[in-house]
Motif scaffolding. Sequence first.
Motif, PDB file in Angstrom:
ATOM      1  N   VAL A 156       0.695  -1.071  -0.112  1.00  0.00           N
ATOM      2  CA  VAL A 156      -0.050  -0.243   0.028  1.00  0.00           C
ATOM      3  C   VAL A 156       1.003   1.337   0.088  1.00  0.00           C
ATOM      4  O   VAL A 156       1.650   1.339   0.799  1.00  0.00           O
ATOM      5  N   VAL A 157       0.764   2.066  -1.050  1.00  0.00           N
ATOM      6  CA  VAL A 157       1.541   3.311  -1.008  1.00  0.00           C
ATOM      7  C   VAL A 157       0.671   4.568  -0.861  1.00  0.00           C
ATOM      8  O   VAL A 157       1.573   5.564  -0.719  1.00  0.00           O
ATOM      9  N   LEU A 177      -1.832   0.725  -4.596  1.00  0.00           N
ATOM     10  CA  LEU A 177      -0.672  -0.348  -4.416  1.00  0.00           C
ATOM     11  C   LEU A 177       0.137  -0.318  -5.476  1.00  0.00           C
ATOM     12  O   LEU A 177       0.129   0.341  -6.599  1.00  0.00           O
ATOM     13  N   ASP A 178       1.344  -0.692  -4.940  1.00  0.00           N
ATOM     14  CA  ASP A 178       2.462  -0.333  -6.066  1.00  0.00           C
ATOM     15  C   ASP A 178       2.544  -1.519  -6.844  1.00  0.00           C
ATOM     16  O   ASP A 178       2.826  -2.614  -6.514  1.00  0.00           O
ATOM     17  N   GLU A 189       3.577  -1.346 -13.814  1.00  0.00           N
ATOM     18  CA  GLU A 189       2.346  -0.910 -14.412  1.00  0.00           C
ATOM     19  C   GLU A 189       1.658   0.133 -13.392  1.00  0.00           C
ATOM     20  O   GLU A 189       0.585   0.679 -13.744  1.00  0.00           O
ATOM     21  N   GLY A 190       2.542   0.829 -12.643  1.00  0.00           N
ATOM     22  CA  GLY A 190       2.109   1.855 -11.815  1.00  0.00           C
ATOM     23  C   GLY A 190       1.429   1.712 -10.671  1.00  0.00           C
ATOM     24  O   GLY A 190       1.230   0.602 -10.196  1.00  0.00           O
ATOM     25  N   GLY A 234       2.039   1.157   3.638  1.00  0.00           N
ATOM     26  CA  GLY A 234       3.395   0.354   4.163  1.00  0.00           C
ATOM     27  C   GLY A 234       2.790  -1.109   4.244  1.00  0.00           C
ATOM     28  O   GLY A 234       3.960  -1.941   4.235  1.00  0.00           O
ATOM     29  N   ASP A 235       1.529  -1.395   4.441  1.00  0.00           N
ATOM     30  CA  ASP A 235       1.118  -2.733   4.521  1.00  0.00           C
ATOM     31  C   ASP A 235       1.128  -3.588   3.253  1.00  0.00           C
ATOM     32  O   ASP A 235       1.088  -2.962   2.326  1.00  0.00           O
TER      33      ASP A 235
END
Length: 279
Positions: free
Chosen positions: A13-14, A23-24, A28-29, A45-46
Motif C-alpha cells: 500500500v503506497v 498499491l505499488d 504498471e504504476g 506500508g502494509d
Amino acid sequence: MSIKLGKFNQLEVVKEVDFGMYLDGGEEGEILLPSRYVPEDCKVGDMLNVFLYLDIDERLVATTLTPLVQVGEFACLEVAWVNEYGAFLKWGLMKDLFVPFGEQKMKMQVGNKYIIHAHIDEESYRIVASAKVDRYLSKETPEYQPGDEVDVLIWQKTDLGFKAIIDNKFGGLLYDSEIFQPLHTGMELKAFVKQVREDGKIDLILQKPGFEKVGDFSKDLLQYIKDHEGHIALTDKSPAEDIYAIFGVSKKTFKKAVGDLYKKRVVALEEKGIRLVRP
C-alpha cells in the motif's frame, strides 16, 4: 517487479485516498484497491494479497475477494448473461468473465453451467474463458504413480465413464464400471491414479487401490458392527449406493472386507445382514 493479471499478488500500500488505497504495481504504476475491499486498519506500508483484473473501463484494479477461477485454472461456472459478442460468467467479481462465441463448444445459455479454462487473451490483454478445454490440458508426460491421490474436476460424461481434469492440468478418465457414487459435471472431489498409460492418458479410481485399503476398511467395518449392537442390515448383495452412503467405499471393497472378517471367524453372514460372532 512484474504483476500477474488474473492471479493473486502481494502488493504494498503506497497511498490512501477517499475512495480506497493505491498499491505499488511496479511497471504498471499504482493500482487502485477500492474502499469496499480495503481491510480494516489497513495503512500505508502494509502488504496485501490481492487479485488483479480489469474493471469495466479496462483499467487494472485490485480486490481482496477470491474469484471462482484464476488464470490458468479450470472451473465450472454459471452463465449470467449473453450478448451479441458472447457469454458472461459469474465468477465472484463485479465484472463477469467473458467467453467469446468462438470459444464456446455450443451456444451457452443463461443459467446453465459449463466447464471452462481462464486465460489471458494475447490480443486484448483481457482475462477471458474458453469452453474448449481440451486445448488447455497439458501435453506433458504425467509423473503420477499408481495410488497417488489427486484433485479432480468432473468434466463430461462419455460412453466409457466420466472425463475429469486432474490437478488443474491433466485429463483423466473414471470408468463406469468403477464408479460407485453419483457424479455430475462440475463436481470437485479426490480420486486416485489407477495407471498412467504408455500414451500418457490417466485412468482414475475413486478409492486407493490395493489390499491395504481393504485391510484398513476391515477394521472400520468391524468397529461399525460393534457400535451397532453387533449387527448390520447389509450383505454382499446390498446395492452399491447403500454401501457407499454408509461407508464411503465401493461394493468391491466392502465385499473384500466382509470376506476378510469372515475368514477370521469374527462375523457370521446371514440372509438379512452381518452379525458379530465374537468380541
